[in-house]
Scaffold this motif. Structure first.
Motif, PDB file in Angstrom:
ATOM      1  N   TRP A  19       0.777  -1.176   0.003  1.00  0.00           N
ATOM      2  CA  TRP A  19       0.081  -0.020  -0.106  1.00  0.00           C
ATOM      3  C   TRP A  19       0.738   1.354  -0.006  1.00  0.00           C
ATOM      4  N   PHE A  20       0.496   2.160  -0.438  1.00  0.00           N
ATOM      5  CA  PHE A  20       1.072   3.449  -0.561  1.00  0.00           C
ATOM      6  C   PHE A  20       0.486   4.655  -0.775  1.00  0.00           C
ATOM      7  N   SER A  21       0.712   5.813  -0.338  1.00  0.00           N
ATOM      8  CA  SER A  21       0.267   7.158  -0.563  1.00  0.00           C
ATOM      9  C   SER A  21       1.295   8.239  -0.773  1.00  0.00           C
ATOM     10  N   ALA A  22       1.234   9.056  -1.499  1.00  0.00           N
ATOM     11  CA  ALA A  22       2.068   9.964  -2.069  1.00  0.00           C
ATOM     12  C   ALA A  22       1.861  11.257  -2.291  1.00  0.00           C
ATOM     13  N   LEU A  30       3.758   0.828   2.828  1.00  0.00           N
ATOM     14  CA  LEU A  30       3.527  -0.442   3.628  1.00  0.00           C
ATOM     15  C   LEU A  30       3.967  -1.741   2.599  1.00  0.00           C
ATOM     16  N   ASP A  31       4.356  -2.788   3.249  1.00  0.00           N
ATOM     17  CA  ASP A  31       4.635  -4.099   2.867  1.00  0.00           C
ATOM     18  C   ASP A  31       3.766  -4.937   3.730  1.00  0.00           C
ATOM     19  N   GLY A  32       2.777  -5.326   3.523  1.00  0.00           N
ATOM     20  CA  GLY A  32       2.052  -6.324   4.451  1.00  0.00           C
ATOM     21  C   GLY A  32       2.689  -7.792   4.374  1.00  0.00           C
ATOM     22  N   ALA A  33       2.965  -8.406   5.539  1.00  0.00           N
ATOM     23  CA  ALA A  33       3.478  -9.672   5.708  1.00  0.00           C
ATOM     24  C   ALA A  33       2.637 -10.639   5.271  1.00  0.00           C
ATOM     25  N   THR A  34       2.882 -11.643   4.401  1.00  0.00           N
ATOM     26  CA  THR A  34       2.266 -12.716   3.850  1.00  0.00           C
ATOM     27  C   THR A  34       1.963 -13.527   5.056  1.00  0.00           C
ATOM     28  N   ALA A  35       0.541 -13.822   5.267  1.00  0.00           N
ATOM     29  CA  ALA A  35       0.153 -14.992   6.363  1.00  0.00           C
ATOM     30  C   ALA A  35       0.131 -16.212   5.840  1.00  0.00           C
ATOM     31  N   ARG A  36       1.121 -17.286   6.433  1.00  0.00           N
ATOM     32  CA  ARG A  36       0.855 -18.624   6.213  1.00  0.00           C
ATOM     33  C   ARG A  36       0.458 -19.220   7.236  1.00  0.00           C
TER      34      ARG A  36
END
Length: 269
Positions: A19-22, A30-36
């Protein structure tokens, strides 16, 4: 700042956990952590990254507020948005965070998690990457790298790796990311560079930084040159082309064939 940006999901049509805003003076990535594993949350990683990113953007607009304080307030606010979820779960949704803010005569930065920030200061190149996660789950990571992407052995090994990472997440001696505890903001890497002399800068999630950090096909300097000449979309296009040539990860062992990739490129106005 003049801003150019692109964010591309790992697969066409898939949910993007970046996700980003600029704006001309504030960039949040943001870089969401992959859920395993089980997360204890009904909302998911994309929801968390989007809500946290929006909250950070709002709090960081106040240039009198320190960036760690903006992050801390945002984490607390988002935790309050889903109180019925199990926020104490080891797998509760989390995200790496990067913030850049033009404030007077300087550009301030914050990095928490493995997002890369690159600053061309004219006489030197400065790269900020919070890579503490790479110091965790070493045995499990090496085991996962043995297997081809898409195989059951790979999937099973990555689950074991994820459990080992979660045991070190937001713990002394481990690594730090935004999740449910607002106090992790004090573990972020922070600093500032003078606007005077700053030629260009970029923020890349690890899926986009693969050209440098994984594939070793560009230097940070040549990556900035590529951004200047062709823009962020070309960086992501090159990443995707290389991933397609090594779909099972034999040449470049990795957790997944493609990752969400976000690039924000900035030059002074």
């Amino acid at each position: 700042m003049i801003v150019d940006a692109v964010s591309d999901p790992a697969k066409p049509g898939a949910e993007n956990e970046d996700w980003f805003s600029a704006s001309s003076r504030l960039v949040v990535v943001l870089d969401g952590a992959t859920a395993r594993t089980d997360t204890g949350c009904v909302h998911g990683v994309s929801w968390y990254a989007a809500h946290l990113g929006a909250a950070i953007s709002a709090y960081a607009e106040d240039v009198a507020r320190a960036l760690p304080d903006a992050l801390s307030l945002a984490i607390k606010a988002v935790a309050g948005e889903h109180p019925s979820c199990d926020l104490q779960s080891a797998g509760t949704p989390s995200s790496a965070v990067a913030i850049l803010r033009a404030n007077g005569e300087v550009v301030e930065y914050l990095a928490l998690g493995d997002i890369s920030l690159v600053f061309d200061c004219g006489d030197r190149l400065e790269v900020i990457t919070d890579d503490r996660v790479e110091g965790t789950a070493g045995v499990e990571r090496a085991e996962a790298d043995k297997y081809p992407i898409g195989s059951q052995q790979k999937n099973d090994a990555m689950v074991r790796m994820k459990h080992a990472e979660l045991a070190a997440r937001n713990m002394p001696g481990g690594f730090w990311v935004a999740a449910a505890d607002p106090t992790v903001a004090r573990e972020a890497l922070t600093g500032a560079f003078p606007l005077r002399g700053l030629r260009r800068c970029a923020v890349l999630t690890d899926g986009a930084a693969r050209l440098v950090r994984m594939f070793d096909l560009l230097t940070w300097s040549s990556l900035l040159d590529l951004l200047a000449e062709s823009g962020p979309a070309e960086v992501v296009s090159r990443v995707r082309a290389i991933e397609a040539k090594d779909p099972e990860g034999h040449r470049w062992p990795r957790n997944k064939r493609s990752d969400d990739a976000t690039v924000v490129y900035m030059t002074p106005a």
